[in-house]
Design a protein around this motif. Structure first.
Motif, PDB file in Angstrom:
ATOM      1  N   ASN A 175       0.778  -1.156   0.099  1.00  0.00           N
ATOM      2  CA  ASN A 175       0.042  -0.083   0.093  1.00  0.00           C
ATOM      3  C   ASN A 175       0.886   1.291   0.041  1.00  0.00           C
ATOM      4  O   ASN A 175       1.610   1.740   0.968  1.00  0.00           O
ATOM      5  N   GLN A 176       0.985   1.686  -1.184  1.00  0.00           N
ATOM      6  CA  GLN A 176       1.823   2.987  -1.351  1.00  0.00           C
ATOM      7  C   GLN A 176       1.521   4.108  -0.238  1.00  0.00           C
ATOM      8  O   GLN A 176       2.473   4.885  -0.128  1.00  0.00           O
ATOM      9  N   THR A 177       0.242   4.189  -0.225  1.00  0.00           N
ATOM     10  CA  THR A 177      -0.364   5.277   0.630  1.00  0.00           C
ATOM     11  C   THR A 177       0.312   5.443   2.030  1.00  0.00           C
ATOM     12  O   THR A 177       0.195   6.436   2.611  1.00  0.00           O
ATOM     13  N   LEU A 178       0.772   4.160   2.594  1.00  0.00           N
ATOM     14  CA  LEU A 178       1.272   4.361   3.973  1.00  0.00           C
ATOM     15  C   LEU A 178       2.499   5.001   4.053  1.00  0.00           C
ATOM     16  O   LEU A 178       3.090   5.472   4.968  1.00  0.00           O
ATOM     17  N   LEU A 179       3.412   5.079   2.740  1.00  0.00           N
ATOM     18  CA  LEU A 179       4.402   5.843   2.673  1.00  0.00           C
ATOM     19  C   LEU A 179       4.319   7.411   2.560  1.00  0.00           C
ATOM     20  O   LEU A 179       3.576   7.977   1.525  1.00  0.00           O
ATOM     21  N   THR A 180       5.159   8.149   3.296  1.00  0.00           N
ATOM     22  CA  THR A 180       4.834   9.561   3.100  1.00  0.00           C
ATOM     23  C   THR A 180       6.298   9.944   3.059  1.00  0.00           C
ATOM     24  O   THR A 180       7.168   9.392   3.513  1.00  0.00           O
ATOM     25  N   HIS A 181       6.546  11.124   2.349  1.00  0.00           N
ATOM     26  CA  HIS A 181       7.787  11.464   1.936  1.00  0.00           C
ATOM     27  C   HIS A 181       8.417  12.294   3.111  1.00  0.00           C
ATOM     28  O   HIS A 181       9.531  12.677   3.405  1.00  0.00           O
ATOM     29  N   ASN A 182       7.600  12.365   4.254  1.00  0.00           N
ATOM     30  CA  ASN A 182       8.118  12.900   5.517  1.00  0.00           C
ATOM     31  C   ASN A 182       8.782  11.979   6.439  1.00  0.00           C
ATOM     32  O   ASN A 182       9.231  12.339   7.520  1.00  0.00           O
ATOM     33  N   ASP A 183       8.575  10.595   5.952  1.00  0.00           N
ATOM     34  CA  ASP A 183       9.173   9.606   7.089  1.00  0.00           C
ATOM     35  C   ASP A 183      10.869   9.930   7.108  1.00  0.00           C
ATOM     36  O   ASP A 183      11.384  10.229   6.000  1.00  0.00           O
ATOM     37  N   THR A 184      11.250  10.309   8.359  1.00  0.00           N
ATOM     38  CA  THR A 184      12.744  10.570   8.597  1.00  0.00           C
ATOM     39  C   THR A 184      13.022   9.894   9.666  1.00  0.00           C
ATOM     40  O   THR A 184      12.420   9.516  10.738  1.00  0.00           O
ATOM     41  N   TRP A 185      14.400   9.335   9.600  1.00  0.00           N
ATOM     42  CA  TRP A 185      14.937   8.595  10.719  1.00  0.00           C
ATOM     43  C   TRP A 185      16.005   9.594  11.589  1.00  0.00           C
ATOM     44  O   TRP A 185      16.422  10.651  10.852  1.00  0.00           O
ATOM     45  N   ILE A 186      16.412   9.522  12.601  1.00  0.00           N
ATOM     46  CA  ILE A 186      17.448  10.252  13.130  1.00  0.00           C
ATOM     47  C   ILE A 186      18.787   9.408  13.294  1.00  0.00           C
ATOM     48  O   ILE A 186      18.845   8.523  13.787  1.00  0.00           O
ATOM     49  N   VAL A 187      19.545   9.963  12.222  1.00  0.00           N
ATOM     50  CA  VAL A 187      20.569   8.856  11.649  1.00  0.00           C
ATOM     51  C   VAL A 187      21.805   9.387  12.251  1.00  0.00           C
ATOM     52  O   VAL A 187      22.432  10.504  11.808  1.00  0.00           O
ATOM     53  N   PRO A 188      22.702   8.532  13.039  1.00  0.00           N
ATOM     54  CA  PRO A 188      23.972   8.881  13.357  1.00  0.00           C
ATOM     55  C   PRO A 188      24.956   8.548  12.318  1.00  0.00           C
ATOM     56  O   PRO A 188      24.953   7.283  11.774  1.00  0.00           O
ATOM     57  N   ILE A 189      25.781   9.347  11.836  1.00  0.00           N
ATOM     58  CA  ILE A 189      26.861   9.294  10.732  1.00  0.00           C
ATOM     59  C   ILE A 189      28.179   9.217  11.351  1.00  0.00           C
ATOM     60  O   ILE A 189      28.654  10.170  11.703  1.00  0.00           O
ATOM     61  N   LEU A 190      28.716   8.180  11.284  1.00  0.00           N
ATOM     62  CA  LEU A 190      30.107   7.916  11.447  1.00  0.00           C
ATOM     63  C   LEU A 190      30.788   7.922  10.138  1.00  0.00           C
ATOM     64  O   LEU A 190      30.452   7.247   9.398  1.00  0.00           O
ATOM     65  N   TRP A 191      31.915   8.960  10.104  1.00  0.00           N
ATOM     66  CA  TRP A 191      32.372   9.081   8.868  1.00  0.00           C
ATOM     67  C   TRP A 191      33.790   9.423   8.816  1.00  0.00           C
ATOM     68  O   TRP A 191      34.564   9.542  10.017  1.00  0.00           O
TER      69      TRP A 191
END
Length: 199
Positions: free
Chosen positions: A118-134
């Motif tokens: 069900n593509q309607t379950l996905l919104t483009h506002n879905d974000t994660w709080i991502v730790p970036i080790l670089w």
């Protein structure tokens, strides 16, 4: 995740499939990587001692990690442990992180292994709080956080004329995939051609 109002065994089994357990293990590794090992073990020990003969929910675990964070000053998080981890446990899939090394702009988008029914379950506002080790040019850099759909990191910029390079997700400790712009891939390719054993 809370399990409630499920009447079919198949619905419950879907919640606890191999992907769920793999995601849980990966998120635990990620949590351990953005904390230090002593803090992680201390918080986990406190949690296990408190709930050794009783039931617990995920918020109880996050609360014990938050207490460990609050009792020290070395590690600073962009928000609470609960907010960070809820961004992972209450969303399916995981993000693909794309870094444009020409501009320093990093963005995240949902990545799914299978087409969602069900593509309607996905919104483009879905974000994660991502730790970036670089790492840049072979030197590990300070942890940064991607807590929006896109964010500018000027320190990650490189130009075509220099020998700089950037790599994200050191030791693959984060539960996300990484992509780079054309220049970013070109720089990594040049590095590996010059020294195949480099980081």
């Amino acid at each position: 995740m809370k399990v409630e109002n499920f009447t079919e065994t198949s619905e419950i089994n879907e919640l606890f499939d191999l992907f769920t357990y793999n995601k849980g293990a990966s998120m635990t590794r990620m949590l351990s990587s953005f904390l230090n090992e002593n803090l992680f073990i201390s918080a986990l020990k406190s949690y296990l001692e408190t709930f050794s003969y009783s039931n617990a929910e995920q918020d109880d675990l996050w609360r014990h990690f938050q207490m460990a964070i609050d009792d020290q000053s070395k590690i600073v998080l962009p928000t609470t442990v609960k907010s960070i981890m809820d961004s992972w446990t209450y969303q399916s899939g995981f993000p693909i992180i794309t870094l444009n090394v020409s501009t320093g702009v990093m963005k995240q988008e949902p990545f799914y292994l299978e087409k969602v029914k069900n593509q309607t379950l996905l919104t483009h506002n879905d974000t994660w709080i991502v730790p970036i080790l670089w790492m840049k040019n072979g030197t590990t850099q300070s942890l940064v956080w991607l807590d929006k759909s896109s964010k500018l990191f000027p320190e990650m910029q490189v130009s075509d004329s220099d020998h700089d390079w950037v790599i994200l997700n050191l030791n693959m400790s984060g539960y996300y995939r990484v992509n780079y712009d054309k220049l970013g891939w070109k720089k990594l390719n040049q590095l590996l051609e010059k020294d195949p054993k480099s980081s």
